[in-house]
Design a protein around this motif. Structure first.
Motif, PDB file in Angstrom:
ATOM      1  N   VAL A   1       0.837  -1.194   0.000  1.00  0.00           N
ATOM      2  CA  VAL A   1       0.000   0.000   0.000  1.00  0.00           C
ATOM      3  C   VAL A   1       0.876   1.249   0.000  1.00  0.00           C
ATOM      4  N   ALA A   2       0.316   2.371  -0.407  1.00  0.00           N
ATOM      5  CA  ALA A   2       1.062   3.628  -0.451  1.00  0.00           C
ATOM      6  C   ALA A   2       1.052   4.338   0.897  1.00  0.00           C
ATOM      7  N   ASP A   3      -0.046   4.192   1.655  1.00  0.00           N
ATOM      8  CA  ASP A   3      -0.232   4.905   2.916  1.00  0.00           C
ATOM      9  C   ASP A   3      -0.875   3.948   3.912  1.00  0.00           C
ATOM     10  N   LEU A   4      -0.130   3.546   4.929  1.00  0.00           N
ATOM     11  CA  LEU A   4      -0.616   2.544   5.881  1.00  0.00           C
ATOM     12  C   LEU A   4      -1.844   3.024   6.635  1.00  0.00           C
ATOM     13  N   ASP A   5      -1.845   4.258   7.105  1.00  0.00           N
ATOM     14  CA  ASP A   5      -3.004   4.757   7.854  1.00  0.00           C
ATOM     15  C   ASP A   5      -4.257   4.799   6.985  1.00  0.00           C
TER      16      ASP A   5
ATOM     17  N   GLY B   1       5.496   0.996   8.847  1.00  0.00           N
ATOM     18  CA  GLY B   1       5.799   0.149   7.706  1.00  0.00           C
ATOM     19  C   GLY B   1       4.860  -1.004   7.442  1.00  0.00           C
ATOM     20  N   ALA B   2       4.197  -1.522   8.473  1.00  0.00           N
ATOM     21  CA  ALA B   2       3.353  -2.697   8.254  1.00  0.00           C
ATOM     22  C   ALA B   2       2.319  -2.834   9.360  1.00  0.00           C
ATOM     23  N   ALA B   3       1.242  -3.522   9.026  1.00  0.00           N
ATOM     24  CA  ALA B   3       0.192  -3.830  10.000  1.00  0.00           C
ATOM     25  C   ALA B   3      -0.437  -5.158   9.604  1.00  0.00           C
ATOM     26  N   PHE B   4      -0.943  -5.851  10.614  1.00  0.00           N
ATOM     27  CA  PHE B   4      -1.573  -7.153  10.415  1.00  0.00           C
ATOM     28  C   PHE B   4      -2.954  -7.105  11.043  1.00  0.00           C
ATOM     29  N   ILE B   5      -3.979  -7.430  10.247  1.00  0.00           N
ATOM     30  CA  ILE B   5      -5.363  -7.296  10.680  1.00  0.00           C
ATOM     31  C   ILE B   5      -6.111  -8.611  10.495  1.00  0.00           C
TER      32      ILE B   5
ATOM     33  N   THR C   1       4.191  -0.921   3.523  1.00  0.00           N
ATOM     34  CA  THR C   1       4.687   0.137   2.638  1.00  0.00           C
ATOM     35  C   THR C   1       6.168  -0.067   2.346  1.00  0.00           C
ATOM     36  N   TRP C   2       6.684  -1.273   2.590  1.00  0.00           N
ATOM     37  CA  TRP C   2       8.111  -1.541   2.453  1.00  0.00           C
ATOM     38  C   TRP C   2       8.649  -1.179   1.069  1.00  0.00           C
ATOM     39  N   GLU C   3       7.912  -1.486   0.025  1.00  0.00           N
ATOM     40  CA  GLU C   3       8.356  -1.196  -1.344  1.00  0.00           C
ATOM     41  C   GLU C   3       7.410  -0.235  -2.058  1.00  0.00           C
ATOM     42  N   SER C   4       6.439   0.330  -1.325  1.00  0.00           N
ATOM     43  CA  SER C   4       5.373   1.050  -2.022  1.00  0.00           C
ATOM     44  C   SER C   4       4.964   2.373  -1.381  1.00  0.00           C
ATOM     45  N   LYS C   5       5.643   2.813  -0.329  1.00  0.00           N
ATOM     46  CA  LYS C   5       5.245   4.045   0.361  1.00  0.00           C
ATOM     47  C   LYS C   5       5.158   5.202  -0.633  1.00  0.00           C
ATOM     48  N   GLY C   6       3.991   5.848  -0.657  1.00  0.00           N
ATOM     49  CA  GLY C   6       3.770   6.964  -1.567  1.00  0.00           C
ATOM     50  C   GLY C   6       3.608   6.566  -3.020  1.00  0.00           C
ATOM     51  N   GLY C   7       3.579   5.274  -3.285  1.00  0.00           N
ATOM     52  CA  GLY C   7       3.500   4.777  -4.657  1.00  0.00           C
ATOM     53  C   GLY C   7       2.125   4.926  -5.269  1.00  0.00           C
ATOM     54  N   SER C   8       2.054   4.611  -6.541  1.00  0.00           N
ATOM     55  CA  SER C   8       0.787   4.660  -7.265  1.00  0.00           C
ATOM     56  C   SER C   8       0.406   3.250  -7.696  1.00  0.00           C
ATOM     57  N   PRO C   9      -0.876   3.036  -7.975  1.00  0.00           N
ATOM     58  CA  PRO C   9      -1.319   1.712  -8.434  1.00  0.00           C
ATOM     59  C   PRO C   9      -0.659   1.352  -9.763  1.00  0.00           C
ATOM     60  N   PRO C  10      -0.527   0.048 -10.043  1.00  0.00           N
ATOM     61  CA  PRO C  10       0.014  -0.337 -11.346  1.00  0.00           C
ATOM     62  C   PRO C  10      -0.932   0.119 -12.457  1.00  0.00           C
ATOM     63  N   PRO C  11      -0.386   0.462 -13.598  1.00  0.00           N
ATOM     64  CA  PRO C  11      -1.250   0.915 -14.697  1.00  0.00           C
ATOM     65  C   PRO C  11      -2.093  -0.237 -15.239  1.00  0.00           C
TER      66      PRO C  11
END
Length: 164
Positions: free
Chosen positions: A20-24, A45-49, A62-72
């Motif tokens: 995900v881009a934004d954990l909160d 960085g991470a949460a488990f629900i 968000t380890w590899e995706s913080k602030g990222g955008s969805p794949p096209p």
């Protein structure tokens, strides 16, 4: 291609882990809207629900995706995560939560074996919310094989099934 032995009966998908881009923001959707319980958070960085106190059904990171955008569109990846509800009234409650949060459905289908709602999480990951009909209600063809369908789901009728 040779036929391998069948996977053991009772095997199931244990959990899904989403980038995900934004954990909160993701927790706001999965916990705040859908009602999952936060079991553990690892900083920003991470949460488990989970549902019902299991260690986790969904991991968010968000380890590899913080602030990222969805794949096209037109790329490979996860089509959707399917969340199975135990009863039709429980699915109706989930629908109520989604609509109350102002989330628009992408679709709603009766597949003969299940009833399903389709939507997107804040990171544009596909999410299916569904319940399985009892096996004796599943459609089978004359040849005895499962004959799933895709028909329009009566969303208003489903909402009427919501538990008080």
């Amino acid at each position: 291609m040779s036929q391998s032995p069948a996977v053991a009966a009772g095997t199931r998908i244990g959990h899904v882990h989403l980038k995900v881009a934004d954990l909160d923001r993701a927790l706001g959707f999965y916990c705040g809207v859908l009602g999952f319980e936060l079991m553990q958070r690892m900083g920003s960085g991470a949460a488990f629900i989970s549902a019902g106190g299991y260690h986790h059904h969904i991991g968010l990171n968000t380890w590899e995706s913080k602030g990222g955008s969805p794949p096209p569109p037109g790329t490979t990846g996860l089509f959707h995560t399917a969340i199975l509800y135990p009863t039709r009234p429980a699915l109706a409650d989930a629908l109520h939560r989604v609509l109350t949060a102002g989330i628009v459905l992408d679709g709603a289908s009766d597949h003969g074996v299940s009833e399903a709602l389709y939507l997107r999480d804040p990171d544009q990951n596909g999410v299916e919310l569904y319940w399985d009909k009892p096996r004796e209600q599943w459609p089978f063809g004359a040849d005895g094989k499962l004959a799933m369908v895709t028909k329009r789901l009566d969303v208003e009728g489903l909402l009427k099934q919501r538990e008080a």
